[in-house]
Design a protein around this motif. Structure first.
Motif, mmCIF file in Angstrom:
data_model
loop_
_atom_site.group_PDB
_atom_site.id
_atom_site.type_symbol
_atom_site.label_atom_id
_atom_site.label_comp_id
_atom_site.label_asym_id
_atom_site.label_seq_id
_atom_site.Cartn_x
_atom_site.Cartn_y
_atom_site.Cartn_z
ATOM 1 N N ARG A 2 0.836 -1.194 0.000
ATOM 2 C CA ARG A 2 0.000 0.000 0.000
ATOM 3 C C ARG A 2 0.875 1.250 0.000
ATOM 4 N N TYR A 3 0.324 2.337 -0.509
ATOM 5 C CA TYR A 3 1.045 3.604 -0.573
ATOM 6 C C TYR A 3 0.244 4.694 0.142
ATOM 7 N N SER A 4 0.946 5.491 0.934
ATOM 8 C CA SER A 4 0.333 6.602 1.630
ATOM 9 C C SER A 4 1.281 7.791 1.558
ATOM 10 N N ILE A 5 0.874 8.924 2.135
ATOM 11 C CA ILE A 5 1.713 10.121 2.115
ATOM 12 C C ILE A 5 1.775 10.730 3.505
ATOM 13 N N THR A 6 2.887 11.416 3.750
ATOM 14 C CA THR A 6 3.028 12.227 4.956
ATOM 15 C C THR A 6 2.647 13.670 4.634
ATOM 16 N N LEU A 7 1.970 14.323 5.534
ATOM 17 C CA LEU A 7 1.760 15.762 5.407
ATOM 18 C C LEU A 7 3.140 16.422 5.523
ATOM 19 N N PRO A 8 3.647 17.056 4.449
ATOM 20 C CA PRO A 8 5.051 17.473 4.442
ATOM 21 C C PRO A 8 5.306 18.856 5.018
ATOM 22 N N ILE A 9 4.287 19.470 5.585
ATOM 23 C CA ILE A 9 4.432 20.800 6.159
ATOM 24 C C ILE A 9 3.949 20.773 7.599
ATOM 25 N N VAL A 10 4.344 21.783 8.357
ATOM 26 C CA VAL A 10 3.811 21.980 9.708
ATOM 27 C C VAL A 10 2.846 23.172 9.621
ATOM 28 N N TRP A 177 10.951 4.700 10.351
ATOM 29 C CA TRP A 177 11.317 5.961 9.692
ATOM 30 C C TRP A 177 12.827 5.987 9.529
ATOM 31 N N LEU A 178 13.275 6.329 8.334
ATOM 32 C CA LEU A 178 14.688 6.508 8.032
ATOM 33 C C LEU A 178 15.464 5.191 8.107
ATOM 34 N N CYS A 179 14.780 4.098 7.847
ATOM 35 C CA CYS A 179 15.425 2.790 7.895
ATOM 36 C C CYS A 179 15.601 2.261 6.477
ATOM 37 N N PRO A 180 16.840 2.019 6.029
ATOM 38 C CA PRO A 180 17.072 1.500 4.680
ATOM 39 C C PRO A 180 16.420 0.135 4.478
ATOM 40 N N PRO A 181 16.108 -0.199 3.237
ATOM 41 C CA PRO A 181 15.367 -1.447 2.989
ATOM 42 C C PRO A 181 16.118 -2.709 3.392
ATOM 43 N N ASP A 182 17.439 -2.734 3.229
ATOM 44 C CA ASP A 182 18.177 -3.937 3.627
ATOM 45 C C ASP A 182 18.114 -4.152 5.132
ATOM 46 N N ASP A 202 -0.854 -13.394 14.402
ATOM 47 C CA ASP A 202 -0.486 -13.240 13.004
ATOM 48 C C ASP A 202 0.572 -12.153 12.893
ATOM 49 N N PRO A 203 1.417 -12.197 11.855
ATOM 50 C CA PRO A 203 2.467 -11.180 11.718
ATOM 51 C C PRO A 203 1.891 -9.765 11.693
ATOM 52 N N VAL A 204 2.456 -8.907 12.505
ATOM 53 C CA VAL A 204 2.022 -7.510 12.564
ATOM 54 C C VAL A 204 2.536 -6.777 11.323
ATOM 55 N N PRO A 205 1.700 -6.011 10.633
ATOM 56 C CA PRO A 205 2.149 -5.311 9.423
ATOM 57 C C PRO A 205 3.162 -4.222 9.744
ATOM 58 N N VAL A 206 4.033 -3.961 8.767
ATOM 59 C CA VAL A 206 5.104 -2.974 8.912
ATOM 60 C C VAL A 206 4.853 -1.816 7.950
ATOM 61 N N THR A 207 4.897 -0.608 8.484
ATOM 62 C CA THR A 207 4.798 0.625 7.697
ATOM 63 C C THR A 207 6.157 1.306 7.705
ATOM 64 N N ARG A 280 12.108 -2.077 -3.407
ATOM 65 C CA ARG A 280 13.024 -2.713 -2.453
ATOM 66 C C ARG A 280 12.366 -2.834 -1.079
ATOM 67 N N PHE A 281 11.508 -1.875 -0.734
ATOM 68 C CA PHE A 281 10.810 -1.951 0.547
ATOM 69 C C PHE A 281 9.765 -3.070 0.509
ATOM 70 N N ALA A 282 9.089 -3.224 -0.616
ATOM 71 C CA ALA A 282 8.156 -4.340 -0.756
ATOM 72 C C ALA A 282 8.893 -5.661 -0.622
ATOM 73 N N ASP A 283 10.049 -5.767 -1.270
ATOM 74 C CA ASP A 283 10.837 -6.995 -1.193
ATOM 75 C C ASP A 283 11.345 -7.254 0.223
ATOM 76 N N ALA A 284 11.480 -6.195 1.009
ATOM 77 C CA ALA A 284 11.941 -6.339 2.390
ATOM 78 C C ALA A 284 10.841 -6.801 3.332
ATOM 79 N N GLY A 285 9.607 -6.880 2.833
ATOM 80 C CA GLY A 285 8.504 -7.330 3.680
ATOM 81 C C GLY A 285 7.656 -6.218 4.245
ATOM 82 N N VAL A 286 7.827 -5.001 3.725
ATOM 83 C CA VAL A 286 7.042 -3.862 4.188
ATOM 84 C C VAL A 286 5.641 -3.927 3.584
#
Length: 316
Positions: A2-10, A177-182, A202-207, A280-286
Motif C-alpha cells: 500500500r502507498y500513503s503520504i506524509t503531510l510534508p508541512i507543519v 522511519w529513516l530505515c534502509p530497505p536492507d 499473526d504477523p504484525v504489518p510494517v509501515t 526494495r521496501f516491498a521486497d523487504a517485507g514492508v
C-alpha cells in the motif's frame, strides 16, 4: 504493498493541509500520515478537515508518549476515527531521552517497558475493553464510554530490534522511519514477525515512512535530503539505528546524505526511480510505504511538494 503520504508541512493554518488531504481522496494514496507536532495538534487538524467535508483515513506516526496519558491518547484517537468515519492508525513512541527529561523530569529507565505499558493500555481502551494497568510508568483503571466507532489500530514507532519485537508482541502495526530497505529486510521485519510468533499472533504489518524527492533543475540532492532528515541525524538513537544498518553518521552533510541515498534510505531521481526504490521496501517485507517529501516543502515550498507527490503517485 500500500502507498500513503506524509503531510510534508507543519501547518499554522488548517487550510494549508487541504491540498495534501485531497491527494488521499483523488489518488491511490490510502492514508494521510502526520508525525508529532508542537504547533497545531494533529488530531485537531484532522477533525477540522472532517468538518469541511474531507474525511479520509489517517495515521499518526508517531506521537510521543510523554505528551499525553494513555487514556487521553485513546480518547483522541477514537475521536479522530469518529470525526472522519474512517480507520485510524495511532502510532506511539517514547521519543529521545532528552525529550523525556524535558517533560517528565527524568528519562524512562526502560523505554521498552514504558512503551509496552502505554501501547497495551491504549489498545485495550480503543477496543472498548476495561484497562487495568498497574505498571512501572503508567497506571490506568478505566474504560472509554462505549460508542460505535471505526477501527483504531495502535502502532509502535520502531527503529531498533528490541522495539521491533515489542511491536510484534503488543501492537497492531510497526512504524519505521529513516530505515534502509536492507536493514528492514535483514533485521527489523524478522524481529517484528518473531515477536508476533512468540505472542501467538499473526504477523504484525510494517509501515515504512520513506524520505524521497524528485530530481529537478535547481534542486540539490544533499540539501533536500538534509532538509528532510538532517535534524534526526543529530539524535543519538537515530545514529545508533543507522549504525545497526551499517551507516556511520559523520556529521558531514554531503557524506551522510550520500550514504542514505546509496543505501536506499533516501530516494531521489525520476518518478520511475522512486517507484523502483520503493520496490526494495516491498521486497523487504514492508506492507505500507509512506512518501515523505518534507525536504521539498522546506526548500521549494508546499506547491512543489504536492507536485512531487502527485507525479510519484501517478507512476505507482
Amino acid at each position: 504493498m500500500r502507498y500513503s503520504i506524509t503531510l510534508p508541512i507543519v501547518p499554522t493554518r488548517p487550510e494549508q493541509a487541504v491540498p495534501f488531504a485531497n491527494l488521499v481522496r483523488w489518488t491511490r494514496a490510502e492514508r494521510l500520515w502526520q508525525g508529532q507536532t508542537q504547533v497545531m495538534d494533529n488530531h485537531h487538524l484532522i477533525s477540522w478537515l472532517a468538518g469541511i467535508g474531507i474525511r479520509i483515513p489517517v495515521g499518526f506516526g508517531v506521537n510521543l508518549t510523554p505528551l499525553r496519558s494513555p487514556y487521553q491518547a485513546a480518547t483522541e484517537a477514537r475521536s479522530t476515527a469518529m470525526a472522519t468515519g474512517c480507520s485510524v492508525v495511532a502510532g506511539y513512541g517514547p521519543g529521545g531521552p532528552n525529550f523525556q527529561r524535558m517533560l517528565l523530569g527524568s528519562p524512562y529507565k526502560s523505554p521498552l517497558t514504558a512503551t509496552r505499558e502505554y501501547v497495551t493500555t491504549v489498545r485495550t481502551l480503543v477496543r472498548g475493553e476495561f484497562a487495568q494497568t498497574d505498571g512501572e510508568y503508567f497506571a490506568t483503571q478505566a474504560q472509554l464510554v462505549p460508542v460505535r466507532s471505526p477501527e483504531v489500530h495502535v502502532g509502535v514507532g520502531v527503529l531498533r530490534p528490541k522495539m521491533a519485537a515489542l511491536a510484534g508482541q503488543v501492537a497492531d502495526a510497526a512504524i519505521t522511519w529513516l530505515c534502509p530497505p536492507d536493514y528492514l529486510r535483514d533485521v527489523l521485519v524478522p524481529e517484528v514477525h518473531k515477536g508476533s510468533a512468540e505472542a501467538g499472533r499473526d504477523p504484525v504489518p510494517v509501515t515504512a515512512i520513506v524520505p524521497c524527492a524528485l530530481a529537478r533543475d535547481g534542486r540539490d540532492m544533499r540539501d533536500t535530503a538534509f532538509a528532510t532528515f538532517g535534524m534526526h541525524l543529530q539524535a543519538d538513537h537515530y545514529q545508533d539505528t543507522l549504525r545497526h544498518a551499517g551507516i556511520e553518521v559523520t556529521g558531514e552533510r554531503g557524506a551522510d546524505a550520500d550514504q542514505l541515498f546509496d543505501s536506499g534510505g533516501f530516494l531521489y531521481g525520476t518518478p520511475q526511480d522512486i517507484r523502483d526504490g520503493l520496490r526494495r521496501f516491498a521486497d523487504a517485507g514492508v506492507d505500507e510505504v509512506v512518501l515523505n517529501v518534507m525536504g521539498v516543502a522546506a526548500t521549494k515550498g508546499a506547491r512543489a511538494a504536492a507536485q512531487d507527490l502527485e507525479e510519484v503517485l501517478h507512476v505507482l
